[in-house]
Design a protein around this motif. Structure first.
Motif, PDB file in Angstrom:
ATOM      1  N   PHE A  13       0.841  -1.201   0.000  1.00  0.00           N
ATOM      2  CA  PHE A  13       0.000   0.000   0.000  1.00  0.00           C
ATOM      3  C   PHE A  13       0.880   1.257   0.000  1.00  0.00           C
ATOM      4  O   PHE A  13       0.666   2.187   0.763  1.00  0.00           O
ATOM      5  CB  PHE A  13      -0.918  -0.006   1.223  1.00  0.00           C
ATOM      6  CG  PHE A  13      -1.847  -1.180   1.281  1.00  0.00           C
ATOM      7  CD1 PHE A  13      -2.911  -1.284   0.401  1.00  0.00           C
ATOM      8  CD2 PHE A  13      -1.639  -2.201   2.201  1.00  0.00           C
ATOM      9  CE1 PHE A  13      -3.773  -2.376   0.433  1.00  0.00           C
ATOM     10  CE2 PHE A  13      -2.484  -3.296   2.253  1.00  0.00           C
ATOM     11  CZ  PHE A  13      -3.556  -3.389   1.361  1.00  0.00           C
ATOM     12  N   ALA A  14       1.849   1.278  -0.894  1.00  0.00           N
ATOM     13  CA  ALA A  14       2.839   2.353  -0.916  1.00  0.00           C
ATOM     14  C   ALA A  14       2.311   3.653  -1.492  1.00  0.00           C
ATOM     15  O   ALA A  14       2.865   4.721  -1.223  1.00  0.00           O
ATOM     16  CB  ALA A  14       4.072   1.905  -1.706  1.00  0.00           C
ATOM     17  N   THR A  15       1.235   3.580  -2.288  1.00  0.00           N
ATOM     18  CA  THR A  15       0.702   4.794  -2.913  1.00  0.00           C
ATOM     19  C   THR A  15      -0.795   4.918  -2.640  1.00  0.00           C
ATOM     20  O   THR A  15      -1.472   3.923  -2.335  1.00  0.00           O
ATOM     21  CB  THR A  15       0.923   4.787  -4.433  1.00  0.00           C
ATOM     22  OG1 THR A  15       0.160   3.714  -5.013  1.00  0.00           O
ATOM     23  CG2 THR A  15       2.396   4.604  -4.765  1.00  0.00           C
ATOM     24  N   GLU A  16      -1.300   6.122  -2.784  1.00  0.00           N
ATOM     25  CA  GLU A  16      -2.735   6.361  -2.591  1.00  0.00           C
ATOM     26  C   GLU A  16      -3.552   5.607  -3.642  1.00  0.00           C
ATOM     27  O   GLU A  16      -4.639   5.098  -3.349  1.00  0.00           O
ATOM     28  CB  GLU A  16      -3.032   7.866  -2.669  1.00  0.00           C
ATOM     29  CG  GLU A  16      -4.467   8.256  -2.372  1.00  0.00           C
ATOM     30  CD  GLU A  16      -4.840   8.109  -0.912  1.00  0.00           C
ATOM     31  OE1 GLU A  16      -6.032   8.280  -0.592  1.00  0.00           O
ATOM     32  OE2 GLU A  16      -3.932   7.835  -0.092  1.00  0.00           O
ATOM     33  N   GLU A  17      -3.012   5.517  -4.847  1.00  0.00           N
ATOM     34  CA  GLU A  17      -3.721   4.808  -5.917  1.00  0.00           C
ATOM     35  C   GLU A  17      -3.902   3.333  -5.577  1.00  0.00           C
ATOM     36  O   GLU A  17      -4.977   2.753  -5.801  1.00  0.00           O
ATOM     37  CB  GLU A  17      -2.974   4.957  -7.239  1.00  0.00           C
ATOM     38  CG  GLU A  17      -3.715   4.362  -8.426  1.00  0.00           C
ATOM     39  CD  GLU A  17      -3.008   4.586  -9.741  1.00  0.00           C
ATOM     40  OE1 GLU A  17      -3.554   4.172 -10.778  1.00  0.00           O
ATOM     41  OE2 GLU A  17      -1.898   5.181  -9.729  1.00  0.00           O
ATOM     42  N   LYS A  18      -2.847   2.697  -5.030  1.00  0.00           N
ATOM     43  CA  LYS A  18      -2.955   1.298  -4.637  1.00  0.00           C
ATOM     44  C   LYS A  18      -4.004   1.115  -3.538  1.00  0.00           C
ATOM     45  O   LYS A  18      -4.771   0.151  -3.542  1.00  0.00           O
ATOM     46  CB  LYS A  18      -1.596   0.785  -4.148  1.00  0.00           C
ATOM     47  CG  LYS A  18      -0.561   0.556  -5.241  1.00  0.00           C
ATOM     48  CD  LYS A  18       0.717  -0.036  -4.662  1.00  0.00           C
ATOM     49  CE  LYS A  18       1.730  -0.341  -5.751  1.00  0.00           C
ATOM     50  NZ  LYS A  18       2.983  -0.934  -5.189  1.00  0.00           N
ATOM     51  N   CYS A  19      -4.022   2.062  -2.597  1.00  0.00           N
ATOM     52  CA  CYS A  19      -4.994   1.990  -1.505  1.00  0.00           C
ATOM     53  C   CYS A  19      -6.416   2.159  -2.028  1.00  0.00           C
ATOM     54  O   CYS A  19      -7.331   1.452  -1.597  1.00  0.00           O
ATOM     55  CB  CYS A  19      -4.691   3.071  -0.464  1.00  0.00           C
ATOM     56  SG  CYS A  19      -3.136   2.856   0.425  1.00  0.00           S
ATOM     57  N   GLN A  20      -6.613   3.075  -2.971  1.00  0.00           N
ATOM     58  CA  GLN A  20      -7.936   3.300  -3.541  1.00  0.00           C
ATOM     59  C   GLN A  20      -8.418   2.076  -4.312  1.00  0.00           C
ATOM     60  O   GLN A  20      -9.597   1.708  -4.224  1.00  0.00           O
ATOM     61  CB  GLN A  20      -7.912   4.530  -4.444  1.00  0.00           C
ATOM     62  CG  GLN A  20      -7.787   5.846  -3.705  1.00  0.00           C
ATOM     63  CD  GLN A  20      -7.747   7.033  -4.644  1.00  0.00           C
ATOM     64  OE1 GLN A  20      -7.735   6.879  -5.868  1.00  0.00           O
ATOM     65  NE2 GLN A  20      -7.705   8.235  -4.080  1.00  0.00           N
ATOM     66  N   ASP A  21      -7.517   1.458  -5.051  1.00  0.00           N
ATOM     67  CA  ASP A  21      -7.885   0.254  -5.810  1.00  0.00           C
ATOM     68  C   ASP A  21      -8.295  -0.876  -4.862  1.00  0.00           C
ATOM     69  O   ASP A  21      -9.277  -1.589  -5.119  1.00  0.00           O
ATOM     70  CB  ASP A  21      -6.715  -0.201  -6.682  1.00  0.00           C
ATOM     71  CG  ASP A  21      -6.429   0.760  -7.828  1.00  0.00           C
ATOM     72  OD1 ASP A  21      -7.320   1.574  -8.141  1.00  0.00           O
ATOM     73  OD2 ASP A  21      -5.315   0.698  -8.393  1.00  0.00           O
ATOM     74  N   PHE A  22      -7.541  -1.024  -3.770  1.00  0.00           N
ATOM     75  CA  PHE A  22      -7.876  -2.060  -2.786  1.00  0.00           C
ATOM     76  C   PHE A  22      -9.224  -1.768  -2.144  1.00  0.00           C
ATOM     77  O   PHE A  22     -10.063  -2.670  -1.995  1.00  0.00           O
ATOM     78  CB  PHE A  22      -6.781  -2.128  -1.712  1.00  0.00           C
ATOM     79  CG  PHE A  22      -7.066  -3.106  -0.610  1.00  0.00           C
ATOM     80  CD1 PHE A  22      -6.748  -4.451  -0.757  1.00  0.00           C
ATOM     81  CD2 PHE A  22      -7.659  -2.687   0.580  1.00  0.00           C
ATOM     82  CE1 PHE A  22      -7.021  -5.366   0.265  1.00  0.00           C
ATOM     83  CE2 PHE A  22      -7.929  -3.588   1.600  1.00  0.00           C
ATOM     84  CZ  PHE A  22      -7.606  -4.926   1.441  1.00  0.00           C
ATOM     85  N   LEU A  23      -9.460  -0.507  -1.764  1.00  0.00           N
ATOM     86  CA  LEU A  23     -10.714  -0.131  -1.114  1.00  0.00           C
ATOM     87  C   LEU A  23     -11.902  -0.345  -2.050  1.00  0.00           C
ATOM     88  O   LEU A  23     -12.953  -0.841  -1.621  1.00  0.00           O
ATOM     89  CB  LEU A  23     -10.648   1.331  -0.662  1.00  0.00           C
ATOM     90  CG  LEU A  23     -11.879   1.891   0.069  1.00  0.00           C
ATOM     91  CD1 LEU A  23     -12.209   1.050   1.302  1.00  0.00           C
ATOM     92  CD2 LEU A  23     -11.651   3.341   0.460  1.00  0.00           C
ATOM     93  N   ALA A  24     -11.736   0.004  -3.306  1.00  0.00           N
ATOM     94  CA  ALA A  24     -12.818  -0.184  -4.287  1.00  0.00           C
ATOM     95  C   ALA A  24     -13.157  -1.660  -4.448  1.00  0.00           C
ATOM     96  O   ALA A  24     -14.330  -2.050  -4.510  1.00  0.00           O
ATOM     97  CB  ALA A  24     -12.411   0.420  -5.631  1.00  0.00           C
TER      98      ALA A  24
END
Length: 308
Positions: A13-24
């Motif tokens: 979860f190094a970037t906000e984009e990775k976190c957003q993809d996981f949350l979605a």
């Protein structure tokens, strides 16, 4: 989640984009749900601002909307790290310690933890079956140790139970546990909780507390032990499973949080109950499982601290 330690967790979860993809993925799977119009499987357009736009109602939204993350200015990476610690550490993490880890104020860390605990609330458990233990505990400081201006009025001469907050625990041996903060441990309160959470065909094991004698009249099989006579096991009857949870809860509160107000005690009980009920999961599995209950969960700071 594939991470098995904090370093792998950070990389995943190094970037906000990775976190957003996981949350979605955790919230919607492969079918995006518009939090504005509620349409399932919508086509969403990505705007230059990073937000999404629903093709049905034409309203912009984000993956955070309609969850505990809504309106939070903190990056999801910090949120995910707090969730991982809260779900994986056996006794939890204090707001002071979390504030140091995340580089936020203690007040912000406390609010984050309260929102995480809010997700732990789950009223969809099936009724407890087979062998079920029911026991009470009393949480809080000893009245005589409090400062004079913090002592509860009208409690002089009474035992500590009179000023502590009662919690009723119901646990199925080898199964789930419910811990409910109550105003008292009288017959009406206890029987109401047992009827709500325990299957009628279950055998209920308790101590000698008088209200439990009503159980056979309600149709429950009931066996008890007499703690007052130093009896802790009587055949199959005992409350040892419940007692082990009380020990864990009290040591966690004393050692990690030091003090929990009666107003917020239920959220802490939900936190410890959740970890108890998911103790067979790996840390990564428990982290992912937490997200299964976030939709529609939003806790405002104003309502959290509201004295009413």
């Amino acid at each position: 989640m594939e991470a098995t330690n904090l370093i792998e967790f950070y990389n995943e979860f190094a970037t906000e984009e990775k976190c957003q993809d996981f949350l979605a993925k955790q919230r919607w799977g492969h079918k995006i749900v518009c939090p504005k119009c509620g349409t399932v499987g919508i086509k969403a357009y990505k705007l230059a601002s990073g937000r999404l736009k629903c093709a049905e109602c034409r309203s912009p939204f984000t993956v955070r909307m309609g969850s505990v993350f809504e309106d939070s200015k903190l990056p999801l990476q910090k949120w995910f790290f707090a969730i991982y610690l809260c779900t994986s550490l056996k006794k939890g993490v204090s707001s002071i310690q979390l504030s140091k880890y995340l580089g936020v104020t203690q007040k912000t860390a406390w609010f984050m933890l309260q929102r995480i605990r809010y997700v732990f609330e789950n009223g969809t458990f099936e009724k407890l079956k087979n062998a079920v233990e029911v026991d009470e505990a009393y949480i809080g400081g000893v009245e005589k140790n409090k400062h004079a201006n913090k002592k509860t009025k009208g409690t002089q001469g009474f035992g500590s139970k009179k000023v502590k907050t009662p919690v009723v625990g119901m646990v199925q041996r080898g199964g789930k546990l419910h811990a409910v903060v109550t105003g008292d441990t009288g017959s009406a309160t206890l029987m109401g909780l047992i009827i709500k959470h325990v299957d009628l065909d279950a055998t209920v094991y308790t101590d000698e507390h008088m209200p439990y004698r009503t159980l056979p009249k309600l149709g429950y099989k009931h066996e008890s032990v007499n703690h007052g006579s130093k009896e802790f096991v009587n055949g199959m009857a005992s409350t040892n499973t419940a007692e082990s949870f009380w020990s864990h809860l009290k040591r966690g509160i004393d050692g990690i949080y030091h003090h929990v107000s009666a107003k917020h005690l239920q959220k802490y009980c939900d936190e410890y109950s959740y970890r108890w009920n998911t103790k067979d999961m790996a840390d990564g599995e428990r982290f992912e499982d937490w997200f299964s209950n976030i939709n529609g969960k939003r806790l405002m700071y104003k309502s959290l601290i509201n004295k009413a």
